[in-house]
Design a protein around this motif. Structure first.
Motif, PDB file in Angstrom:
ATOM      1  N   GLU A   3      -4.862  13.236  -8.529  1.00 57.14           N
ATOM      2  CA  GLU A   3      -4.863  11.468  -9.586  1.00 57.14           C
ATOM      3  C   GLU A   3      -3.824  11.341  -9.895  1.00 57.14           C
ATOM      4  OE1 GLU A   3      -8.086  10.100  -9.938  1.00 57.14           O
ATOM      5  OE2 GLU A   3      -8.297  10.866  -8.288  1.00 57.14           O
ATOM      6  N   LYS A   4      -2.610  12.247 -10.527  1.00 60.46           N
ATOM      7  CA  LYS A   4      -1.632  11.754 -11.004  1.00 60.46           C
ATOM      8  C   LYS A   4      -0.558  11.258  -9.853  1.00 60.46           C
ATOM      9  CE  LYS A   4       0.812  14.341 -13.147  1.00 60.46           C
ATOM     10  NZ  LYS A   4       2.071  15.204 -13.715  1.00 60.46           N
ATOM     11  N   GLU A   5      -1.122  11.047  -8.745  1.00 66.91           N
ATOM     12  CA  GLU A   5      -0.048  11.067  -8.148  1.00 66.91           C
ATOM     13  C   GLU A   5      -0.610   8.609  -6.952  1.00 66.91           C
ATOM     14  OE1 GLU A   5       0.091  13.771  -4.544  1.00 66.91           O
ATOM     15  OE2 GLU A   5       1.949  14.090  -5.814  1.00 66.91           O
ATOM     16  N   LYS A   6      -1.838   9.058  -7.886  1.00 68.31           N
ATOM     17  CA  LYS A   6      -2.686   8.470  -7.454  1.00 68.31           C
ATOM     18  C   LYS A   6      -2.532   6.831  -8.385  1.00 68.31           C
ATOM     19  CE  LYS A   6      -6.682   8.773  -6.150  1.00 68.31           C
ATOM     20  NZ  LYS A   6      -7.704   9.620  -4.953  1.00 68.31           N
ATOM     21  N   ILE A   7      -3.299   5.140  -7.739  1.00 66.22           N
ATOM     22  CA  ILE A   7      -3.851   4.739  -8.929  1.00 66.22           C
ATOM     23  C   ILE A   7      -4.535   3.865  -7.982  1.00 66.22           C
ATOM     24  CG2 ILE A   7      -1.611   2.924  -8.813  1.00 66.22           C
ATOM     25  CD1 ILE A   7      -2.095   2.063 -11.501  1.00 66.22           C
ATOM     26  N   ASN A   8      -5.696   3.469  -8.800  1.00 64.41           N
ATOM     27  CA  ASN A   8      -6.752   2.688  -7.917  1.00 64.41           C
ATOM     28  C   ASN A   8      -6.999   1.529  -8.576  1.00 64.41           C
ATOM     29  OD1 ASN A   8      -8.973   1.557  -7.581  1.00 64.41           O
ATOM     30  ND2 ASN A   8      -9.887   3.342  -6.820  1.00 64.41           N
ATOM     31  N   ILE A   9      -6.185   0.464  -7.661  1.00 65.29           N
ATOM     32  CA  ILE A   9      -5.831  -0.909  -7.798  1.00 65.29           C
ATOM     33  C   ILE A   9      -6.972  -2.018  -7.648  1.00 65.29           C
ATOM     34  CG2 ILE A   9      -4.338  -2.768  -7.913  1.00 65.29           C
ATOM     35  CD1 ILE A   9      -2.341  -1.014  -8.150  1.00 65.29           C
ATOM     36  N   LEU A  10      -8.038  -2.076  -7.543  1.00 65.44           N
ATOM     37  CA  LEU A  10      -8.965  -2.565  -7.306  1.00 65.44           C
ATOM     38  C   LEU A  10      -9.615  -1.659  -6.151  1.00 65.44           C
ATOM     39  CD1 LEU A  10      -7.409  -7.033  -7.426  1.00 65.44           C
ATOM     40  CD2 LEU A  10      -9.069  -5.348  -9.136  1.00 65.44           C
ATOM     41  N   GLY A  11      -9.421  -0.914  -5.933  1.00 66.13           N
ATOM     42  CA  GLY A  11     -10.382  -0.181  -5.101  1.00 66.13           C
ATOM     43  C   GLY A  11      -9.897   0.015  -3.897  1.00 66.13           C
ATOM     44  N   VAL A  12      -8.369  -0.245  -4.340  1.00 65.12           N
ATOM     45  CA  VAL A  12      -7.406   0.494  -3.673  1.00 65.12           C
ATOM     46  C   VAL A  12      -6.311   2.042  -4.015  1.00 65.12           C
ATOM     47  CG1 VAL A  12      -4.590   0.160  -2.185  1.00 65.12           C
ATOM     48  CG2 VAL A  12      -6.673  -1.521  -1.884  1.00 65.12           C
ATOM     49  N   THR A  37       0.275   7.410   9.212  1.00 63.31           N
ATOM     50  CA  THR A  37      -0.021   6.236   8.615  1.00 63.31           C
ATOM     51  C   THR A  37       1.135   6.099   7.900  1.00 63.31           C
ATOM     52  OG1 THR A  37      -2.055   5.774   8.684  1.00 63.31           O
ATOM     53  CG2 THR A  37      -1.573   5.794  10.381  1.00 63.31           C
ATOM     54  N   VAL A  38       1.449   4.952   7.273  1.00 65.77           N
ATOM     55  CA  VAL A  38       2.046   4.661   6.107  1.00 65.77           C
ATOM     56  C   VAL A  38       2.140   2.883   6.272  1.00 65.77           C
ATOM     57  CG1 VAL A  38       4.513   4.277   4.757  1.00 65.77           C
ATOM     58  CG2 VAL A  38       4.117   5.999   6.739  1.00 65.77           C
ATOM     59  N   TYR A  39       1.175   2.559   4.949  1.00 66.62           N
ATOM     60  CA  TYR A  39       1.195   1.386   4.623  1.00 66.62           C
ATOM     61  C   TYR A  39       1.916   0.561   3.177  1.00 66.62           C
ATOM     62  CZ  TYR A  39      -2.860   0.938   7.918  1.00 66.62           C
ATOM     63  OH  TYR A  39      -3.863   1.141   8.605  1.00 66.62           O
ATOM     64  N   THR A  40       2.388  -0.156   3.428  1.00 63.69           N
ATOM     65  CA  THR A  40       2.991  -0.649   1.796  1.00 63.69           C
ATOM     66  C   THR A  40       2.295  -2.362   1.566  1.00 63.69           C
ATOM     67  OG1 THR A  40       5.106  -2.007   3.005  1.00 63.69           O
ATOM     68  CG2 THR A  40       5.226   0.525   3.239  1.00 63.69           C
ATOM     69  N   PRO A  41       1.373  -1.901   0.808  1.00 61.28           N
ATOM     70  CA  PRO A  41       0.453  -2.645   0.413  1.00 61.28           C
ATOM     71  C   PRO A  41       1.129  -3.759  -1.039  1.00 61.28           C
ATOM     72  CG  PRO A  41      -0.437  -0.972  -0.550  1.00 61.28           C
ATOM     73  CD  PRO A  41       0.727  -0.383   0.327  1.00 61.28           C
ATOM     74  N   ASN A  42       1.378  -5.069  -0.570  1.00 62.01           N
ATOM     75  CA  ASN A  42       1.549  -6.132  -2.032  1.00 62.01           C
ATOM     76  C   ASN A  42      -0.018  -6.541  -2.551  1.00 62.01           C
ATOM     77  OD1 ASN A  42       1.554  -7.729  -0.083  1.00 62.01           O
ATOM     78  ND2 ASN A  42       2.804  -8.938   0.332  1.00 62.01           N
ATOM     79  N   SER A  43       0.359  -6.805  -3.825  1.00 62.09           N
ATOM     80  CA  SER A  43      -0.526  -8.510  -4.166  1.00 62.09           C
ATOM     81  C   SER A  43      -1.507  -9.106  -2.546  1.00 62.09           C
ATOM     82  CB  SER A  43      -0.022  -8.939  -5.809  1.00 62.09           C
ATOM     83  OG  SER A  43       0.688  -7.846  -5.789  1.00 62.09           O
ATOM     84  N   GLU A  44      -1.109  -9.706  -2.704  1.00 67.84           N
ATOM     85  CA  GLU A  44      -1.912  -9.980  -1.854  1.00 67.84           C
ATOM     86  C   GLU A  44      -2.675  -9.247  -0.873  1.00 67.84           C
ATOM     87  OE1 GLU A  44       2.333 -12.951  -0.341  1.00 67.84           O
ATOM     88  OE2 GLU A  44       1.330 -13.104   1.596  1.00 67.84           O
ATOM     89  N   ILE A  45      -1.996  -8.400  -0.117  1.00 71.25           N
ATOM     90  CA  ILE A  45      -2.277  -7.328   1.027  1.00 71.25           C
ATOM     91  C   ILE A  45      -3.981  -6.288  -0.251  1.00 71.25           C
ATOM     92  CG2 ILE A  45      -2.538  -5.427   1.983  1.00 71.25           C
ATOM     93  CD1 ILE A  45       0.382  -6.257   2.685  1.00 71.25           C
ATOM     94  N   ILE A  46      -3.447  -6.161  -1.427  1.00 66.34           N
ATOM     95  CA  ILE A  46      -5.046  -5.728  -1.975  1.00 66.34           C
ATOM     96  C   ILE A  46      -5.821  -6.343  -2.749  1.00 66.34           C
ATOM     97  CG2 ILE A  46      -4.844  -4.603  -4.444  1.00 66.34           C
ATOM     98  CD1 ILE A  46      -2.576  -3.379  -3.935  1.00 66.34           C
ATOM     99  N   TYR A  47      -5.293  -7.840  -2.814  1.00 73.60           N
ATOM    100  CA  TYR A  47      -6.789  -8.859  -3.294  1.00 73.60           C
ATOM    101  C   TYR A  47      -7.287  -8.989  -1.512  1.00 73.60           C
ATOM    102  CZ  TYR A  47      -8.460 -12.637  -4.971  1.00 73.60           C
ATOM    103  OH  TYR A  47      -9.672 -13.565  -5.552  1.00 73.60           O
ATOM    104  N   MET A  48      -6.475  -9.167  -0.740  1.00 69.71           N
ATOM    105  CA  MET A  48      -7.604  -9.128   0.983  1.00 69.71           C
ATOM    106  C   MET A  48      -8.457  -8.076   0.488  1.00 69.71           C
ATOM    107  SD  MET A  48      -4.971  -9.393   3.716  1.00 69.71           S
ATOM    108  CE  MET A  48      -3.877 -10.579   3.578  1.00 69.71           C
ATOM    109  N   ALA A  49      -8.242  -6.613   0.184  1.00 74.87           N
ATOM    110  CA  ALA A  49      -8.712  -5.728   1.014  1.00 74.87           C
ATOM    111  C   ALA A  49     -10.055  -5.808  -0.294  1.00 74.87           C
ATOM    112  CB  ALA A  49      -8.292  -4.918   0.437  1.00 74.87           C
ATOM    113  N   TYR A  50      -9.753  -5.964  -1.711  1.00 77.01           N
ATOM    114  CA  TYR A  50     -10.868  -6.368  -2.611  1.00 77.01           C
ATOM    115  C   TYR A  50     -12.134  -7.307  -2.281  1.00 77.01           C
ATOM    116  CZ  TYR A  50     -13.070  -8.083  -6.795  1.00 77.01           C
ATOM    117  OH  TYR A  50     -14.120  -8.954  -7.626  1.00 77.01           O
ATOM    118  N   LYS A  51     -11.519  -8.155  -1.222  1.00 76.33           N
ATOM    119  CA  LYS A  51     -12.586  -9.464  -0.395  1.00 76.33           C
ATOM    120  C   LYS A  51     -13.037  -8.990   0.768  1.00 76.33           C
ATOM    121  CE  LYS A  51     -12.100 -12.444  -3.106  1.00 76.33           C
ATOM    122  NZ  LYS A  51     -13.584 -12.793  -3.679  1.00 76.33           N
ATOM    123  N   ASP A  52     -12.461  -7.554   1.447  1.00 74.04           N
ATOM    124  CA  ASP A  52     -13.273  -7.401   2.341  1.00 74.04           C
ATOM    125  C   ASP A  52     -12.985  -5.668   2.321  1.00 74.04           C
ATOM    126  OD1 ASP A  52     -13.102  -6.565   5.464  1.00 74.04           O
ATOM    127  OD2 ASP A  52     -11.977  -7.824   6.130  1.00 74.04           O
TER     128      ASP A  52
END
Ligand code: UDP
Length: 248
Positions: A3-12, A37-52
Motif C-alpha cells: 500500500e505504501k508503494e502505490k497510490i490509487n488514482i481514479l482506479g489506476v 511490463t512497464v507503463y508510464t501513465p500521465n493524466s490523459e492516460i489515467i483519465y482515459m482509463a477512468y472512462k474505459d
C-alpha cells in the motif's frame, strides 16, 4: 506492491516509487528470464482509463506504472498521498540505461516513423557504452504483421524492448503480445524515440520545473488540444471523486 508503494488514482494503481527506486526495480527484473511490463501513465492516460474499464485493467496489469507528468503528482497531493517526484518515461529510459549499460544490456526499439528507431539506436549506443541495440522496427504496421514483429523481437534476444507507438496503442499492443514475448522488460514509452532524435522537442528544464511541460507541448503541437482537454477534466474528477478510489 505494498500500500505504501502505490497510490490509487481514479482506479489506476500508480507506483509511489522515486526515480532511483524505480530504476532499482527494473535492475532487479533485468536478466531474470521472464517478461515484465512497464507503463508510464500521465493524466490523459489515467483519465482515459477512468472512462474505459478494459483499458484500466490493461494499465493495472503492468508490473510498473510510474507517474509521468506533473498532473499525476498534483493529483497525489489532492488525494493526500503525495508522490515524492514524477517518474517520466523519457527520464526513466535514460536513468535505467545509465545503470543497465554496465550489464551489457540488449535493447530492441519498436515504434515511430521509419529511420527514427535506427537513428535513436545509434544515439543510445553512443551515449551508453555497453548497451547493444539488437533490433529496430518502425511503428507503422498492419495487424497481420504483428506476429512477424513479435518473432523479430524474440529472435533478437532482447533484455529490454521499447514500444513507442503512443498511448493507448502501445499499452494495448504490449498487453496483447506480452505472453508471446519470451523475455525482457517491455516498456511503453510514447514519443521517446522522437524526443531523443530531435523529431520533437521536449520543454526546456525551466518549464518542466514549473510544471508547464504540457503548455510547451501544446504550443509546439496545437493539434493536441483535443487530447489535452482531458487535463482539466482529470483534475476536477480527482478533486471531486478521487478519494473514494484511494480507499480501495
Ligand atoms: N506511432 C507509431 N505507430 C502508430 C502511431 C504512432 O509508431 O501507429 C508513433 C509516432 O510516430 C510517435 C509516437 O508513436 O513517435 C507517439 O508519440 P506521442 O508523443 O504522440 O506519444 P504519446 O503522447 O501518445 O504517448
Amino acid at each position: 506492491m505494498s500500500e505504501k508503494e502505490k497510490i490509487n488514482i481514479l482506479g489506476v494503481d500508480v507506483s509511489a516509487k522515486t526515480m532511483d527506486e524505480t530504476v532499482d526495480e527494473l535492475m532487479g527484473y533485468l536478466g531474470d528470464g521472464s517478461t515484465h511490463t512497464v507503463y508510464t501513465p500521465n493524466s490523459e492516460i489515467i483519465y482515459m482509463a477512468y472512462k474505459d474499464e478494459e483499458f484500466k485493467n490493461i494499465l493495472n496489469s503492468a508490473d510498473v506504472k510510474s507517474a509521468d507528468g506533473i498532473g499525476v503528482v498534483y493529483a497525489s497531493k489532492i488525494l493526500r498521498k503525495p508522490l515524492t517526484e514524477r517518474v517520466a518515461g523519457y527520464d526513466l529510459m535514460h536513468a535505467f540505461f545509465k545503470k543497465a549499460k554496465d550489464r551489457g544490456v540488449r535493447v530492441f526499439l519498436f515504434g515511430s516513423k521509419p529511420t527514427v528507431a535506427e537513428n535513436a539506436g545509434k544515439m543510445l549506443s553512443d551515449m551508453y557504452e555497453g548497451l547493444e541495440i539488437c533490433g529496430t522496427r518502425n511503428g507503422y504496421f498492419k495487424p497481420e504483421e504483428t506476429d512477424e514483429i513479435v518473432n523479430m523481437i524474440n529472435a533478437s534476444n532482447p533484455d529490454v524492448v521499447l514500444v513507442c507507438l503512443g498511448a493507448p496503442k502501445q499499452e494495448k499492443w504490449i498487453y496483447e503480445n506480452k505472453d508471446k514475448i519470451k523475455k525482457g522488460i517491455v516498456m511503453g514509452l510514447g514519443g521517446s524515440l522522437d524526443t531523443l532524435t530531435g523529431v520533437t522537442q521536449r520543454a526546456p528544464e525551466s518549464w518542466q520545473k514549473l510544471g508547464l511541460e504540457w503548455a510547451y507541448r501544446l504550443v509546439r503541437e496545437p493539434r493536441r488540444i483535443g487530447r489535452m482537454m482531458a487535463l482539466p477534466r482529470f483534475g476536477l474528477t480527482v478533486f471531486f471523486k478521487g478519494k473514494r478510489y484511494g480507499k480501495k
